[in-house]
Scaffold this motif. Structure first.
Motif, PDB file in Angstrom:
ATOM      1  N   PRO A  98       0.798  -1.246   0.000  1.00  0.00           N
ATOM      2  CA  PRO A  98       0.000   0.000   0.000  1.00  0.00           C
ATOM      3  C   PRO A  98       0.821   1.281   0.000  1.00  0.00           C
ATOM      4  O   PRO A  98       0.347   2.313  -0.469  1.00  0.00           O
ATOM      5  N   TYR A  99       2.067   1.284   0.521  1.00  0.00           N
ATOM      6  CA  TYR A  99       2.862   2.506   0.635  1.00  0.00           C
ATOM      7  C   TYR A  99       3.992   2.502  -0.391  1.00  0.00           C
ATOM      8  O   TYR A  99       4.797   1.547  -0.427  1.00  0.00           O
ATOM      9  N   ASN A 100       4.030   3.556  -1.220  1.00  0.00           N
ATOM     10  CA  ASN A 100       5.065   3.682  -2.238  1.00  0.00           C
ATOM     11  C   ASN A 100       5.637   5.102  -2.191  1.00  0.00           C
ATOM     12  O   ASN A 100       4.881   6.091  -2.156  1.00  0.00           O
ATOM     13  N   LEU A 101       6.956   5.238  -2.223  1.00  0.00           N
ATOM     14  CA  LEU A 101       7.640   6.528  -2.240  1.00  0.00           C
ATOM     15  C   LEU A 101       8.752   6.469  -3.282  1.00  0.00           C
ATOM     16  O   LEU A 101       9.533   5.506  -3.308  1.00  0.00           O
ATOM     17  N   GLU A 102       8.807   7.499  -4.141  1.00  0.00           N
ATOM     18  CA  GLU A 102       9.801   7.493  -5.226  1.00  0.00           C
ATOM     19  C   GLU A 102      10.391   8.892  -5.409  1.00  0.00           C
ATOM     20  O   GLU A 102       9.673   9.892  -5.385  1.00  0.00           O
ATOM     21  N   PHE A 103      11.722   8.941  -5.580  1.00  0.00           N
ATOM     22  CA  PHE A 103      12.437  10.164  -5.931  1.00  0.00           C
ATOM     23  C   PHE A 103      13.175   9.922  -7.246  1.00  0.00           C
ATOM     24  O   PHE A 103      13.778   8.845  -7.422  1.00  0.00           O
ATOM     25  N   SER A 104      13.141  10.940  -8.143  1.00  0.00           N
ATOM     26  CA  SER A 104      13.785  10.741  -9.445  1.00  0.00           C
ATOM     27  C   SER A 104      14.402  12.045  -9.936  1.00  0.00           C
ATOM     28  O   SER A 104      13.959  13.133  -9.562  1.00  0.00           O
ATOM     29  N   VAL A 105      15.445  11.895 -10.756  1.00  0.00           N
ATOM     30  CA  VAL A 105      16.079  13.005 -11.461  1.00  0.00           C
ATOM     31  C   VAL A 105      16.103  12.646 -12.940  1.00  0.00           C
ATOM     32  O   VAL A 105      16.641  11.593 -13.318  1.00  0.00           O
ATOM     33  N   THR A 106      15.499  13.499 -13.758  1.00  0.00           N
ATOM     34  CA  THR A 106      15.389  13.243 -15.193  1.00  0.00           C
ATOM     35  C   THR A 106      16.085  14.364 -15.951  1.00  0.00           C
ATOM     36  O   THR A 106      15.948  15.540 -15.602  1.00  0.00           O
ATOM     37  N   GLY A 107      16.814  13.994 -16.972  1.00  0.00           N
ATOM     38  CA  GLY A 107      17.512  14.983 -17.788  1.00  0.00           C
ATOM     39  C   GLY A 107      17.328  14.725 -19.272  1.00  0.00           C
ATOM     40  O   GLY A 107      17.199  13.576 -19.706  1.00  0.00           O
ATOM     41  N   THR A 108      17.281  15.816 -20.061  1.00  0.00           N
ATOM     42  CA  THR A 108      17.210  15.722 -21.522  1.00  0.00           C
ATOM     43  C   THR A 108      18.247  16.669 -22.114  1.00  0.00           C
ATOM     44  O   THR A 108      18.598  17.684 -21.514  1.00  0.00           O
ATOM     45  N   GLN A 109      18.736  16.316 -23.277  1.00  0.00           N
ATOM     46  CA  GLN A 109      19.696  17.155 -23.984  1.00  0.00           C
ATOM     47  C   GLN A 109      19.351  17.152 -25.461  1.00  0.00           C
ATOM     48  O   GLN A 109      19.313  16.092 -26.095  1.00  0.00           O
ATOM     49  N   LEU A 110      19.094  18.344 -25.983  1.00  0.00           N
ATOM     50  CA  LEU A 110      18.801  18.466 -27.409  1.00  0.00           C
ATOM     51  C   LEU A 110      20.070  18.174 -28.215  1.00  0.00           C
ATOM     52  O   LEU A 110      21.117  18.770 -27.979  1.00  0.00           O
ATOM     53  N   ILE A 111      19.974  17.235 -29.117  1.00  0.00           N
ATOM     54  CA  ILE A 111      21.111  16.893 -29.974  1.00  0.00           C
ATOM     55  C   ILE A 111      21.008  17.592 -31.325  1.00  0.00           C
ATOM     56  O   ILE A 111      21.950  18.210 -31.801  1.00  0.00           O
ATOM     57  N   ASP A 303       7.004   3.356   7.023  1.00  0.00           N
ATOM     58  CA  ASP A 303       8.271   3.318   7.744  1.00  0.00           C
ATOM     59  C   ASP A 303       9.433   3.613   6.798  1.00  0.00           C
ATOM     60  O   ASP A 303      10.455   2.926   6.811  1.00  0.00           O
ATOM     61  N   PHE A 304       9.274   4.654   5.997  1.00  0.00           N
ATOM     62  CA  PHE A 304      10.280   4.986   4.987  1.00  0.00           C
ATOM     63  C   PHE A 304      11.594   5.472   5.603  1.00  0.00           C
ATOM     64  O   PHE A 304      12.627   5.477   4.940  1.00  0.00           O
ATOM     65  N   PHE A 305      11.528   5.867   6.869  1.00  0.00           N
ATOM     66  CA  PHE A 305      12.738   6.365   7.508  1.00  0.00           C
ATOM     67  C   PHE A 305      13.535   5.251   8.209  1.00  0.00           C
ATOM     68  O   PHE A 305      14.541   5.518   8.845  1.00  0.00           O
ATOM     69  N   ASP A 306      13.084   4.044   8.036  1.00  0.00           N
ATOM     70  CA  ASP A 306      13.815   2.897   8.587  1.00  0.00           C
ATOM     71  C   ASP A 306      14.957   2.568   7.630  1.00  0.00           C
ATOM     72  O   ASP A 306      14.741   2.041   6.532  1.00  0.00           O
ATOM     73  N   THR A 307      16.185   2.885   8.031  1.00  0.00           N
ATOM     74  CA  THR A 307      17.353   2.704   7.147  1.00  0.00           C
ATOM     75  C   THR A 307      17.711   1.244   6.927  1.00  0.00           C
ATOM     76  O   THR A 307      18.527   0.934   6.047  1.00  0.00           O
ATOM     77  N   ARG A 308      17.113   0.337   7.676  1.00  0.00           N
ATOM     78  CA  ARG A 308      17.442  -1.082   7.491  1.00  0.00           C
ATOM     79  C   ARG A 308      16.709  -1.694   6.313  1.00  0.00           C
ATOM     80  O   ARG A 308      17.069  -2.756   5.829  1.00  0.00           O
ATOM     81  N   LYS A 309      15.705  -1.014   5.828  1.00  0.00           N
ATOM     82  CA  LYS A 309      14.937  -1.548   4.705  1.00  0.00           C
ATOM     83  C   LYS A 309      15.433  -0.968   3.393  1.00  0.00           C
ATOM     84  O   LYS A 309      15.924   0.152   3.337  1.00  0.00           O
ATOM     85  N   ARG A 310      15.304  -1.706   2.352  1.00  0.00           N
ATOM     86  CA  ARG A 310      15.911  -1.373   1.062  1.00  0.00           C
ATOM     87  C   ARG A 310      15.099  -0.354   0.284  1.00  0.00           C
ATOM     88  O   ARG A 310      13.884  -0.262   0.396  1.00  0.00           O
ATOM     89  N   TRP A 311      15.863   0.406  -0.516  1.00  0.00           N
ATOM     90  CA  TRP A 311      15.319   1.254  -1.582  1.00  0.00           C
ATOM     91  C   TRP A 311      15.772   0.627  -2.895  1.00  0.00           C
ATOM     92  O   TRP A 311      16.902   0.167  -3.029  1.00  0.00           O
ATOM     93  N   PHE A 312      14.925   0.655  -3.912  1.00  0.00           N
ATOM     94  CA  PHE A 312      15.213  -0.015  -5.169  1.00  0.00           C
ATOM     95  C   PHE A 312      15.508   1.016  -6.262  1.00  0.00           C
ATOM     96  O   PHE A 312      14.689   1.903  -6.526  1.00  0.00           O
TER      97      PHE A 312
END
Length: 443
Positions: A98-111, A303-312
């Motif tokens: 039921p609980y999902n948290l996501e952080f992302s960084v996206t970049g684009t470059q015009l070629i 419990d997203f602040f529990d450092t013992r659990k994994r982030w993917f």
């Protein structure tokens, strides 16, 4: 007490008149006149527009975060044979937490994008266009300030001549009054002089008001507060104007490129050419590189602040190409419109060249006529002054009539008016000629 003394000193200094030459007035106007300021701000806006267009070709990086709580976890249908059920059946299964948290960084470059490079050139062309508009505004402001300055000087000269006439006539009125009171002059002569003196005083009052208004007009053109007191330090120099008559004001070939109006239209043509080019290169494909780096946590509890659990982690890089195939002939219509705009610009350039050449020739002829008129009116003023002096001497010797003197005084007054009018017209025509030929100095 010391603070009050400084305050009073500041007020006194603020009320002291500023001594300004025509050059000082122009320099003040180039800094404070609203029209010039707005033209300069347009130029600054165009410079920022280039930076805006250029930014689209630089890396675009964005960060985002999202949190989702599934009140109902999404359900998926899984073939039943995976769980031993008959083939063709599906079993509903809920995947996820039921609980999902996501952080992302996206970049684009015009070629590659043809419209970007042409758009960058177009932005630079617009900057050059606004710069020329700014220079035209400076030239027009300088011309307006010079006209207002010399108009004020001519009004002051007219006021000075009237003051001299009044002083001389007041002396004569006193003399005739004394003669009349002693029985050596007629009352009618005295009354005629009184009428003439009153007329001069009335004219002096009108010119004084006109001079005050011309000061306000000058300060308005300069962008200076109307309540600021000023003194004009330049003087009229009609002999310098008349020196132009035989040699300088000659017919010559006119170069329209010396006028900012023509340069503006040329720069508009450059912008229209780039606009056509932009539509043409829009048929080319565009290529953009993309990449993203993200990390995601999925929990049964918050419990997203529990450092013992994994982030993917989630990461990808790639490229996106866009190839235009058919747009309903929209680009073809845009190209046709751009070409028509170019043809109109060519016609405008031809008409402007003709108009500027006519304006320059008209200004030349007007200046010649004004200078000739000024020369004639200056000689007329000298003659009228000589006639008035002769009439005054005859009057003092008792061999001249009052009617003769009053006629000479009237002719002299009219000659002064004609001279100052011709002087103002000559200065204004000279400024118009400088502006029309692109030789007006603003620095």
């Amino acid at each position: 007490m010391l603070g009050r003394a400084h305050w009073l000193l500041g007020i006194a200094l603020a009320q002291m008149p500023q001594a300004l030459s025509v050059r000082d007035c122009i320099q003040y106007a180039l800094t404070h006149a609203p029209a010039v300021q707005n033209a300069y701000l347009d130029y600054q806006l165009a410079r920022q527009k280039i930076a805006e267009v250029r930014s689209t070709g630089l890396p675009q990086i964005n960060a985002s975060g999202s949190f989702r709580y599934f009140v109902e976890i999404p359900t998926s249908l899984v073939p039943g044979e995976f769980f031993g059920a008959p083939r063709g059946t599906f079993i509903p299964v809920r995947f996820g937490v039921p609980y999902n948290l996501e952080f992302s960084v996206t970049g684009t470059q015009l070629i590659f994008d043809g419209t970007y490079f042409v758009g960058l050139q177009a932005a630079k062309a617009v900057k050059e266009l606004t710069y020329r508009s700014y220079q035209r505004s400076r030239t027009e402001t300088a011309a307006a300030v010079k006209k207002a300055y010399y108009t004020t000087l001519v009004n002051q000269e007219r006021l000075r001549l009237l003051s001299q006439n009044i002083q001389q006539l007041e002396i004569l009125v006193k003399q005739v009054k004394g003669l009349y009171e002693n029985g050596f002059a007629e009352k009618l002569d005295y009354q005629r002089l009184e009428v003439s003196l009153n007329n001069l005083r009335t004219e002096h009052s009108k010119v004084a008001e006109l001079t005050a208004l011309s000061y306000l007009a000058l300060k308005l053109q300069m962008g200076m507060p109307l309540e600021t007191p000023i003194i004009l330090t330049d003087t009229l120099a009609p002999t310098e104007l008349l020196a132009l008559l035989p040699d300088t004001i000659t017919e010559s070939s006119f170069d329209p490129s010396c006028r900012w109006e023509y340069q503006i239209l040329l720069q508009q043509r450059r912008a229209l050419e780039l606009n056509l080019r932009r539509y043409q290169v829009s048929y080319l494909p565009s290529l953009v590189a993309i990449g993203s780096l993200a990390t995601q946590a999925q929990r049964q509890k918050f419990d997203f602040f529990d450092t013992r659990k994994r982030w993917f982690p989630i990461a990808f890089v790639g490229a996106q190409i866009q190839v235009p195939i058919f747009d309903g002939l929209r680009r073809a219509s845009q190209i046709a419109q751009a070409r028509i705009e170019l043809q109109k610009n060519q016609n405008d350039l031809f008409q402007l060249r003709q108009g500027l050449a006519l304006e320059a020739e008209s200004a030349r002829r007007q200046l010649l006529n004004s200078l000739r008129t000024l020369d004639i009116q200056r000689r007329n003023l000298t003659l009228a002054e000589e006639v008035l002096q002769a009439a005054r001497r005859k009057q003092e010797l008792g061999v001249g009539s009052m009617v003769e003197y009053l006629q000479a005084q009237s002719s002299y007054d009219q000659a002064q008016t004609n001279y100052t009018t011709a002087l103002l017209e000559a200065y204004l025509a000279y400024i118009d000629w400088q502006k029309a030929t692109g030789t007006l100095q603003i620095e």
